[in-house]
Write an enzyme that holds these catalytic residues in place. Structure first.
Site, PDB file in Angstrom:
ATOM      1  N   ILE A  21       0.834  -1.209   0.000  1.00  0.00           N
ATOM      2  CA  ILE A  21       0.000   0.000   0.000  1.00  0.00           C
ATOM      3  C   ILE A  21       0.872   1.263   0.000  1.00  0.00           C
ATOM      4  O   ILE A  21       0.558   2.251  -0.668  1.00  0.00           O
ATOM      5  CB  ILE A  21      -0.949  -0.031   1.224  1.00  0.00           C
ATOM      6  CG1 ILE A  21      -1.971  -1.169   1.057  1.00  0.00           C
ATOM      7  CG2 ILE A  21      -1.656   1.306   1.401  1.00  0.00           C
ATOM      8  CD1 ILE A  21      -2.762  -1.505   2.319  1.00  0.00           C
ATOM      9  N   ASP A  40      11.538   3.183   4.582  1.00  0.00           N
ATOM     10  CA  ASP A  40      11.286   1.778   4.949  1.00  0.00           C
ATOM     11  C   ASP A  40      12.502   1.260   5.710  1.00  0.00           C
ATOM     12  O   ASP A  40      13.594   1.819   5.602  1.00  0.00           O
ATOM     13  CB  ASP A  40      11.053   0.925   3.691  1.00  0.00           C
ATOM     14  CG  ASP A  40      10.169  -0.276   3.960  1.00  0.00           C
ATOM     15  OD1 ASP A  40       8.986  -0.247   3.565  1.00  0.00           O
ATOM     16  OD2 ASP A  40      10.656  -1.250   4.592  1.00  0.00           O
ATOM     17  N   VAL A  64      10.783   2.835  12.002  1.00  0.00           N
ATOM     18  CA  VAL A  64       9.932   3.873  12.613  1.00  0.00           C
ATOM     19  C   VAL A  64       9.758   3.697  14.123  1.00  0.00           C
ATOM     20  O   VAL A  64       9.251   4.595  14.794  1.00  0.00           O
ATOM     21  CB  VAL A  64       8.530   3.948  11.946  1.00  0.00           C
ATOM     22  CG1 VAL A  64       8.638   4.335  10.483  1.00  0.00           C
ATOM     23  CG2 VAL A  64       7.752   2.642  12.115  1.00  0.00           C
ATOM     24  N   ASN A  90       2.211   4.587   7.296  1.00  0.00           N
ATOM     25  CA  ASN A  90       1.694   3.353   6.704  1.00  0.00           C
ATOM     26  C   ASN A  90       2.449   2.100   7.155  1.00  0.00           C
ATOM     27  O   ASN A  90       1.885   1.013   7.131  1.00  0.00           O
ATOM     28  CB  ASN A  90       1.770   3.495   5.169  1.00  0.00           C
ATOM     29  CG  ASN A  90       1.606   2.175   4.455  1.00  0.00           C
ATOM     30  OD1 ASN A  90       0.497   1.673   4.308  1.00  0.00           O
ATOM     31  ND2 ASN A  90       2.708   1.578   4.013  1.00  0.00           N
ATOM     32  N   SER A 141      -6.809  -0.157  10.271  1.00  0.00           N
ATOM     33  CA  SER A 141      -7.311  -1.377   9.626  1.00  0.00           C
ATOM     34  C   SER A 141      -8.762  -1.580  10.054  1.00  0.00           C
ATOM     35  O   SER A 141      -9.173  -1.086  11.120  1.00  0.00           O
ATOM     36  CB  SER A 141      -6.496  -2.587  10.099  1.00  0.00           C
ATOM     37  OG  SER A 141      -7.116  -3.800   9.713  1.00  0.00           O
ATOM     38  N   TYR A 154      -2.597  -7.087  17.001  1.00  0.00           N
ATOM     39  CA  TYR A 154      -2.775  -6.300  15.771  1.00  0.00           C
ATOM     40  C   TYR A 154      -4.019  -5.408  15.867  1.00  0.00           C
ATOM     41  O   TYR A 154      -3.953  -4.203  15.624  1.00  0.00           O
ATOM     42  CB  TYR A 154      -2.888  -7.248  14.568  1.00  0.00           C
ATOM     43  CG  TYR A 154      -2.999  -6.538  13.235  1.00  0.00           C
ATOM     44  CD1 TYR A 154      -1.868  -5.972  12.641  1.00  0.00           C
ATOM     45  CD2 TYR A 154      -4.215  -6.431  12.561  1.00  0.00           C
ATOM     46  CE1 TYR A 154      -1.958  -5.321  11.420  1.00  0.00           C
ATOM     47  CE2 TYR A 154      -4.308  -5.778  11.337  1.00  0.00           C
ATOM     48  CZ  TYR A 154      -3.171  -5.227  10.775  1.00  0.00           C
ATOM     49  OH  TYR A 154      -3.262  -4.571   9.566  1.00  0.00           O
TER      50      TYR A 154
HETATM   51  N1  LIG Z   1      -2.881  -5.610   3.298  1.00  0.00           N
HETATM   52  C1  LIG Z   1      -3.956  -5.596   4.042  1.00  0.00           C
HETATM   53  O1  LIG Z   1      -4.855  -6.429   3.870  1.00  0.00           O
HETATM   54  C2  LIG Z   1      -4.140  -4.535   5.094  1.00  0.00           C
HETATM   55  C3  LIG Z   1      -5.394  -4.422   5.699  1.00  0.00           C
HETATM   56  C4  LIG Z   1      -5.583  -3.470   6.680  1.00  0.00           C
HETATM   57  C5  LIG Z   1      -4.531  -2.640   7.037  1.00  0.00           C
HETATM   58  N2  LIG Z   1      -3.332  -2.759   6.439  1.00  0.00           N
HETATM   59  C6  LIG Z   1      -2.247  -1.865   6.876  1.00  0.00           C
HETATM   60  O2  LIG Z   1      -1.697  -1.192   5.755  1.00  0.00           O
HETATM   61  C7  LIG Z   1      -0.316  -0.876   6.020  1.00  0.00           C
HETATM   62  C8  LIG Z   1       0.527  -1.365   4.859  1.00  0.00           C
HETATM   63  O3  LIG Z   1       0.403  -2.767   4.778  1.00  0.00           O
HETATM   64  P1  LIG Z   1       0.778  -3.639   3.500  1.00  0.00           P
HETATM   65  O4  LIG Z   1      -0.274  -4.677   3.417  1.00  0.00           O
HETATM   66  O5  LIG Z   1       1.096  -2.780   2.348  1.00  0.00           O
HETATM   67  O6  LIG Z   1       2.096  -4.362   4.085  1.00  0.00           O
HETATM   68  P2  LIG Z   1       3.488  -4.796   3.431  1.00  0.00           P
HETATM   69  O7  LIG Z   1       4.059  -5.796   4.371  1.00  0.00           O
HETATM   70  O8  LIG Z   1       3.355  -5.144   2.003  1.00  0.00           O
HETATM   71  O9  LIG Z   1       4.331  -3.435   3.536  1.00  0.00           O
HETATM   72  C9  LIG Z   1       4.671  -2.911   4.774  1.00  0.00           C
HETATM   73  C10 LIG Z   1       6.013  -2.212   4.658  1.00  0.00           C
HETATM   74  O10 LIG Z   1       6.310  -1.628   5.936  1.00  0.00           O
HETATM   75  C11 LIG Z   1       7.680  -1.845   6.213  1.00  0.00           C
HETATM   76  N3  LIG Z   1       7.871  -1.815   7.664  1.00  0.00           N
HETATM   77  C12 LIG Z   1       7.385  -2.690   8.593  1.00  0.00           C
HETATM   78  N4  LIG Z   1       7.794  -2.352   9.813  1.00  0.00           N
HETATM   79  C13 LIG Z   1       8.560  -1.227   9.679  1.00  0.00           C
HETATM   80  C14 LIG Z   1       9.260  -0.405  10.585  1.00  0.00           C
HETATM   81  N5  LIG Z   1       9.282  -0.667  11.908  1.00  0.00           N
HETATM   82  N6  LIG Z   1       9.932   0.671  10.103  1.00  0.00           N
HETATM   83  C15 LIG Z   1       9.943   0.943   8.781  1.00  0.00           C
HETATM   84  N7  LIG Z   1       9.289   0.183   7.865  1.00  0.00           N
HETATM   85  C16 LIG Z   1       8.616  -0.891   8.313  1.00  0.00           C
HETATM   86  C17 LIG Z   1       7.982  -3.207   5.611  1.00  0.00           C
HETATM   87  O11 LIG Z   1       9.383  -3.385   5.398  1.00  0.00           O
HETATM   88  C18 LIG Z   1       7.166  -3.154   4.315  1.00  0.00           C
HETATM   89  O12 LIG Z   1       7.924  -2.640   3.227  1.00  0.00           O
HETATM   90  C19 LIG Z   1       0.002  -1.526   7.361  1.00  0.00           C
HETATM   91  O13 LIG Z   1      -0.063  -0.556   8.395  1.00  0.00           O
HETATM   92  C20 LIG Z   1      -1.082  -2.562   7.529  1.00  0.00           C
HETATM   93  O14 LIG Z   1      -1.333  -2.893   8.876  1.00  0.00           O
HETATM   94  C21 LIG Z   1      -3.101  -3.687   5.470  1.00  0.00           C
END
Ligand SMILES: NC(=O)c1ccc[n+]([C@@H]2O[C@H](COP(=O)([O-])OP(=O)(O)OC[C@H]3O[C@@H](n4cnc5c(N)ncnc54)[C@H](O)[C@@H]3O)[C@@H](O)[C@H]2O)c1
Length: 257
Positions: A21, A40, A64, A90, A141, A154
């Site tokens: 995302i 990241d 972060v 994010n 979420s 979570y």
């Molecule tokens: N994919 C889903 O179904 C979904 C649903 C609801 C909410 N979300 C939320 O959307 C956001 C993005 O999720 P996504 O699905 O794209 O995940 P993803 O795992 O594809 O991407 C997340 C990114 O965050 C980075 N990251 C994780 N921890 C970190 C930290 N401490 N410092 C810096 N970077 C860090 C990871 O390296 C990764 O590149 C998240 O907050 C997730 O909880 C996702």
């Protein structure tokens, strides 16, 4: 008005932008004429993403959840771009497990990124956002809107992000800073696919009026809108981009069949 239309080259900082995302959000900001600081902790993926995104982005490797690293990186972003108009919190991790198997280490691992990270990044960026009368968008979420099984850490972290957003909106409005929260429904990213079993996938399809997963781009559209001038009177809001999941109760699968 997009950044291009207003002729100001606005700067967005997107965390967790190496994939999923966050990456889709960075791409959409660029399409709308913004410069983007992509951040990241995964240096290799971030370099690849940044190379693919082109000249409008600069990559910043940072965890972060590390207070000292966050302060350093915000200084670096400001020395590179000179301003920050929007912060998209994010970066997130998912760990699904039963309450009784969620020990303190697992709990902290989720809280460190999902909640502490949002707090730390926001605190560090507030002075810059005061200068630009900018925007915060926090990614929670649907798991923060409703309880479900396996989400003690979570879901609780995401519910806290929803409240933190309202707190930020209440206190930062007087500086012209807006704070809003996006609650995505399921999207087929690496994060989701690591914790969504086939049973969970089927249950989501059943429970979602649009009957499908969302795409990264569909979530990014809401995020970029909230950062833009088009949302200039919107703050303190929680918007689910979830195919209708949040709006429904019992009975949907039965009515379909
Ligand atoms: N994919 C889903 O179904 C979904 C649903 C609801 C909410 N979300 C939320 O959307 C956001 C993005 O999720 P996504 O699905 O794209 O995940 P993803 O795992 O594809 O991407 C997340 C990114 O965050 C980075 N990251 C994780 N921890 C970190 C930290 N401490 N410092 C810096 N970077 C860090 C990871 O390296 C990764 O590149 C998240 O907050 C997730 O909880 C996702």
């Amino acid at each position: 008005m997009t950044a291009q239309e207003s002729k100001i080259q606005k700067v967005a900082l997107v965390t967790g932008a190496a994939r999923g995302i966050g990456l889709a959000t960075a791409r959409l900001f660029i399409e709308e004429g913004w410069l983007v600081a992509v951040l990241d902790r995964d240096a290799d993926e971030l370099q690849k993403a940044a190379a693919d995104l082109g000249q409008a982005v600069s990559p910043f490797v940072c965890d972060v959840s590390d207070p000292a690293a966050v302060d350093r990186i915000i200084a670096d972003v400001l020395s590179r771009f000179g301003r920050i108009d929007a912060l998209v919190n994010n970066a997130g991790v998912a760990d699904f497990g039963p309450i009784e198997q969620t020990d303190f280490a697992r709990w902290r691992q989720v809280m460190e990124t999902n909640l502490d990270g949002v707090f730390l990044m926001s605190q560090a960026v507030i002075p810059a956002l005061k200068e630009t009368r900018g925007a915060l968008v926090n990614i929670a979420s649907i798991s923060g809107l409703r309880a479900s099984t396996l989400r003690v850490a979570y879901g609780t972290s995401k519910a806290a992000v929803i409240h933190l957003t309202k707190q930020q909106a209440a206190e930062l409005g007087e500086y012209g800073i807006r704070a809003n929260c996006v609650c995505p429904g399921p999207v087929r990213t690496k994060l989701a696919m690591a914790v969504h079993t086939q049973d969970i996938i089927d249950a989501y399809h059943d429970a979602i009026p649009l009957n499908r997963y969302g795409t990264e781009r569909e979530i990014a559209e809401v995020i970029v809108f909230l950062c833009s001038e088009r949302a200039s009177f919107v703050t303190g809001q929680v918007i689910a981009s979830d195919g209708g999941f949040e709006s429904t109760g019992v009975g949907l699968p039965a009515l379909r069949s």
